[in-house]
Every structure is written in C-alpha cells, then in structure tokens.
Design an enzyme around this catalytic site. Structure first.
Site, mmCIF file in Angstrom:
data_model
loop_
_atom_site.group_PDB
_atom_site.id
_atom_site.type_symbol
_atom_site.label_atom_id
_atom_site.label_comp_id
_atom_site.label_asym_id
_atom_site.label_seq_id
_atom_site.Cartn_x
_atom_site.Cartn_y
_atom_site.Cartn_z
ATOM 1 N N ALA B 52 -1.367 -2.304 -5.477
ATOM 2 C CA ALA B 52 -0.985 -3.384 -4.581
ATOM 3 C C ALA B 52 -1.593 -3.092 -3.226
ATOM 4 O O ALA B 52 -1.700 -1.941 -2.844
ATOM 5 C CB ALA B 52 0.527 -3.448 -4.460
ATOM 6 N N THR B 53 -2.031 -4.129 -2.537
ATOM 7 C CA THR B 53 -2.842 -3.866 -1.344
ATOM 8 C C THR B 53 -2.481 -4.654 -0.103
ATOM 9 O O THR B 53 -1.973 -5.759 -0.194
ATOM 10 C CB THR B 53 -4.314 -4.151 -1.656
ATOM 11 O OG1 THR B 53 -4.335 -5.264 -2.511
ATOM 12 C CG2 THR B 53 -4.972 -2.984 -2.295
ATOM 13 N N THR B 54 -2.798 -4.098 1.005
ATOM 14 C CA THR B 54 -2.712 -4.668 2.340
ATOM 15 C C THR B 54 -1.306 -5.015 2.804
ATOM 16 O O THR B 54 -0.740 -6.045 2.465
ATOM 17 C CB THR B 54 -3.627 -5.906 2.519
ATOM 18 O OG1 THR B 54 -4.874 -5.610 1.930
ATOM 19 C CG2 THR B 54 -3.811 -6.210 3.972
#
Lengths: 259, 274
Positions: B52-54
């Site tokens: 999962a990102t940002t």
C-alpha cells in the site's frame, strides 16, 4: 496428614474460617444495571477496588491486595489475548470466569499446602439491553454466583459483594425492592449508596437479620459520606464506542446525591 | 505435575506488562528475528506481496491531518482500490501505513491492544514517548522479514500529547524502526517524493505555512498532493474521478480523532482541485 480424608476436610474448614475472617471487614461493592449501563460503586479511603478488565467488562474486589492484583492481571491478560487473536466481541465474561478463574481458585483453595487466594470478586459485562447484563461473583474457593434466574430466585439486574453473607443478603434485599433495570443514573446512584450503607452498617453489628429503618440508613449514609470518598465506575451501554469503561470522580457524583 | 485444563497457572505473577511479549509467549505473534539473513541472490519474482502506498501527514491550525490514498498493489497489479491505510489506534492516535498491509495491519492491531493493555494493567495511560517507542520496537522486530524481501512497513504516527504542553505530535519511521519527529510534515510510500515536494513548497513559499492553514485549505492541499503523486506513480490511487474514490483523511486534535466524511472531501475536491 491429608492421607486421612477427615483431616483434609478439617483443614479445608479451618482454611475457610480463616479466609472468611480476613474478608469480613471488606467494604461492600454494589453493581447496578440501569438504563444506560452498569454502575459500580463503593466507598473507601484507601485502595482502588474497581477496575477495568476489557472493553465491556469491569471488576470489583475485596481481599488481599497482592491476590487481587494477580487475579486482575490474569483476567486482563486472558481477555486481551482472546480479544487480540479473535475479536473483542468474542471475549466472554462467562468463559473467563467459568473456564479460567474458577478452576484456579478452587485448586489453590483445596491444595492445603499452598496459599489460597484471599479475594472475593464481582465481575460485570454490559449488554445491549439491561436484560443482557451479566453479573458474576467469584469467591476464593472458585464458587460462582450469577444474577441469572435460578429455581430459587428471579433474574436480578444487580449484584453485590460484601465481607459477610449477612451483609450481602441485606444489600440484595434492599436492591430487590428499590432498584429497577430502567432506572436513571441518578436513581441507580442513590440505590447503590443505600445498598452500600446497609451493607456497611451490617458489617458493624453482629446479628442484623432485617433491613434497618429508612431513617437510620439515611443518617448512616450521610455520616459516611462526610469521611469517605466515593469510588465509582461505569460500563456504558452506548455501543458507539468500543471501550465502555469510565471511572467516575467523587466530585461529579456528589451533586447527584439526594440527602 | 499434571497440567490442569485452565488458561493460567497457579503461580501466575502477572509480570508481563508488555503486550507483544505476552503474545509471543502465547504463540500469537511471530518472534523477532535476531539475526536476519538478507535475501540471497536475485529476488524471486514469482510472488510479490501486496503493498500500500503514499501516506502523508502535516500539522495545521486544527491539529494534525493524516491522509492516505486508497490503492493497494502487488507488482503491477492493483489489488484493491478501497484500502484503508489510516488506522485509529486509540482515541488520540493514528497510524498511517505504507508498505505491506498484512504486516502493517497486524502491527496496528498489536499496537492498539498494547496501549489498552498498558492502561488496564498499569492503571494509567501510556505516555506519548512510550507509544512512539512501542511502534519503533515492532518495526525493529519485523526487520528480519524486511531483509528477506517481504513485510516492509514504513508508517507515520500522529498523536495528541496532553503533557507537558498540550500539542499534536507527528512522527515518521524508517523500516528499521528509527523514529523521527516531524516539525511540519511527513510523507512515506512510493508516491512520497512528489508529496514531499509539494508540502515543502507550500510550507516555504505558499500563501501561508502549513501550520496556519484552515481545515478546508489543508484538505485541498492534501488532495492536490495525492493527485500529483498519482500522476507519475502507478501505485498511488490519488483521486479516482470515475469511480468516485477519495483519499481517507483523519484529523487528530485535543478533542480526539475525526474522520472527514466523503461528501465533504468530494465537495472540496470539486471546488478546489478538479
């Protein structure tokens, strides 16, 4: 010594007598299920006697502080690991007490070469409605009493804990007539204070068989409130928050007390 | 002696005040790898963990805003477009996650239970320093998995500290568990370079420093930053205009945590971003 059965019985009886004597002066605790939750209440000046165990479970206890602490820690650890590995809704007071605490207490009590737990505890688990509230009283020998209906009694929406049986029975008699599950917080608070006063009065006398006069209770209660602090906590019924336990300060309760 | 069928033994002392230690003793949490072995040779590309990102967080006039896009990916595949990376740990603490959700959600769960366990057993709230350190320890314990190429988590932790001076506090971590207190803002995850650029720019040359922004201004900068990150980073969801999926935004303040309703975010997006 314990090879002889009657000696064992005798030893157990002695032990029971000893523990009962130790617990006898314990200040009573009342737990009342009312419209918006469960109220725990006691009066005292020294140690904390009411504790949070898990999201919907609280405990009140009298006895030796060291033993109470061990049992409290055990209950919190058991509930927390259960809640972690499954979910908070899977933590059940019934299981905690019946499966985990009671057998340990019984074993400790009956192994007469080891020390017993000097503690008497009252647990409550708040439900969605007052008739889902569960109260369990656990004694030093593992004996459990519930608020559920049995052949001898109707379901009760309260439970009490005291140093002697006599004191406890009179507190229960008082709450049976005075308390209803749809009571407001204020009504529950005053019923709890009355029950505590009756319980505490009974501990001071030898042979109280009947409930004291109303006026005597009021007078006693007033006197005690001058010298003692109120210790109280709530398990809130409101499901919008996961953690229902909230301790109440002496100050916020004083103004709600009827004189 | 025969073991009785009960869940705790007679000589129980109640000594375990650390919840992860208790979980490990019960076999409910993976043991910390003491001597992590780096992955040997070229990484095997047969399996890729979901990531999962940002995520980003910054202080503004109303506390700390914590936000995350909603995308979870595994390699080039979008696994989920409604992932929740901004997690409430207690009434005043938020952990936002970039990295492998399986590990991160487990960490959040351990953390949440640790704080409650501490309060219940010790009869007092854990200090902010204690909470920050607890997350650091979990990351350190997890480092063995990071070295093996799975389970990297790079979180942000935001909380409100009532003592000594009441203020919102913000921390970010590296994968080994080092904690850094952020004065103004923090961002981690694959889209974070773009986000950091925007936050730095806004804080330094924008109309006003981040700490002075109103809630609406803070939200619109958040949306713009995540949208910018998504522009060049495929792993960042940004704002999905067709699917109407908006980032998750939570605010920590003295009063506790508020989750901004999607309708409000949508309105601000329409007005100031789209």
């Amino acid at each position: 010594m314990i090879e002889e059965p009657y000696r064992w019985v005798e030893a157990i009886a002695n032990r029971r007598e000893y523990i009962e004597a130790q617990l006898a002066p314990g200040s009573p605790i009342a737990a009342l299920g009312y419209r918006d939750g469960i109220l725990f209440l006691t009066l005292g000046k020294t140690r904390q006697k009411i504790f949070e165990i898990y999201d919907r479970i609280a405990m009140g206890a009298i006895g030796h502080p060291g033993d109470i602490e061990r049992l409290r820690m055990a209950a919190i650890e058991l509930a927390s690991t259960e809640g972690f590995s499954r979910s908070a809704t899977d933590v059940s007071l019934r299981r905690l007490v019946h499966y985990s605490l009671s057998p340990v207490l019984k074993t400790a009590f009956e192994q007469i070469y080891g020390p017993p737990y000097l503690a008497r505890m009252l647990f409550a688990e708040v439900g969605e409605r007052p008739d889902n509230d569960l109260f369990l009283r656990v004694d030093y020998d593992g004996e459990i009493a519930t608020n559920g209906a049995t052949y001898a009694q109707a379901r009760q929406d309260f439970a009490v804990l005291s140093g002697t049986q006599q004191s406890r029975e009179l507190m229960e008699a008082s709450l049976k007539t005075q308390h209803a599950p749809d009571a407001s917080f204020e009504a529950a608070l005053n019923s709890a204070l009355d029950a505590w006063s009756i319980g505490h009065m009974t501990l001071q006398t030898k042979d109280a068989k009947e409930l004291p006069e109303r006026a005597a209770v009021t007078k006693y209660r007033k006197e005690q409130l001058v010298n003692s602090g109120i210790e109280a906590a709530l398990l809130e019924r409101d499901a919008s928050r996961a953690i229902r336990y909230r301790s109440l300060s002496d100050k916020e309760l004083r103004s709600l007390i009827n004189d | 002696m025969e073991r009785s069928p009960v869940a705790f033994d007679q000589n129980f002392s109640g000594a375990a005040s650390d919840f992860p230690t208790l979980l490990r003793s019960e076999g409910l949490l993976a043991p910390a790898l003491v001597n992590p072995v780096p992955q040997a040779g070229t990484p095997q590309k047969t399996w890729q963990p979901t990531e999962a990102t940002t995520i980003l967080a910054f202080k503004f006039s109303g506390g700390v805003l914590v936000a995350g896009d909603r995308r979870a990916t595994a390699g080039n595949t979008v696994v989920y477009d409604r992932a929740d990376k901004v997690l409430e740990i207690d009434r005043h603490s938020i952990m936002a996650i970039a990295g492998v959700p399986a590990t991160a959600w487990e960490m959040a769960r351990v953390l949440e239970h640790s704080f409650q366990f501490f309060r219940r057993t010790q009869l007092q709230e854990m200090s902010v320093d204690g909470k920050v350190r607890a997350l650091s320890k979990l990351l350190r314990d997890n480092f063995g998995f990071v070295m093996q190429g799975v389970g990297v988590v790079v979180p942000i932790f935001a909380t409100y500290d009532p003592h000594p001076k009441p203020e919102a506090r913000l921390y970010f971590y590296d994968a080994m568990g080092a904690q850094f207190e952020a004065t103004d803002y923090a961002a981690t995850g694959s889209g974070s370079p773009a986000v950091r650029g925007i936050l730095y720019y806004e804080n330094t040359w924008g109309r006003k420093p981040l700490q002075e922004l109103s809630e609406d201004e803070a939200v619109s900068i958040t949306l713009r930053a995540l949208d910018t990150a998504a522009e060049s980073d495929t792993s960042t969801g940004g704002v999905d205009r067709s699917g109407k999926i908006y980032p998750l935004i939570k605010i920590v303040s003295r009063e506790g945590i508020t989750t901004l309703p999607e309708s409000k975010i949508a309105a601000l997006f329409k007005e100031t971003v789209a």
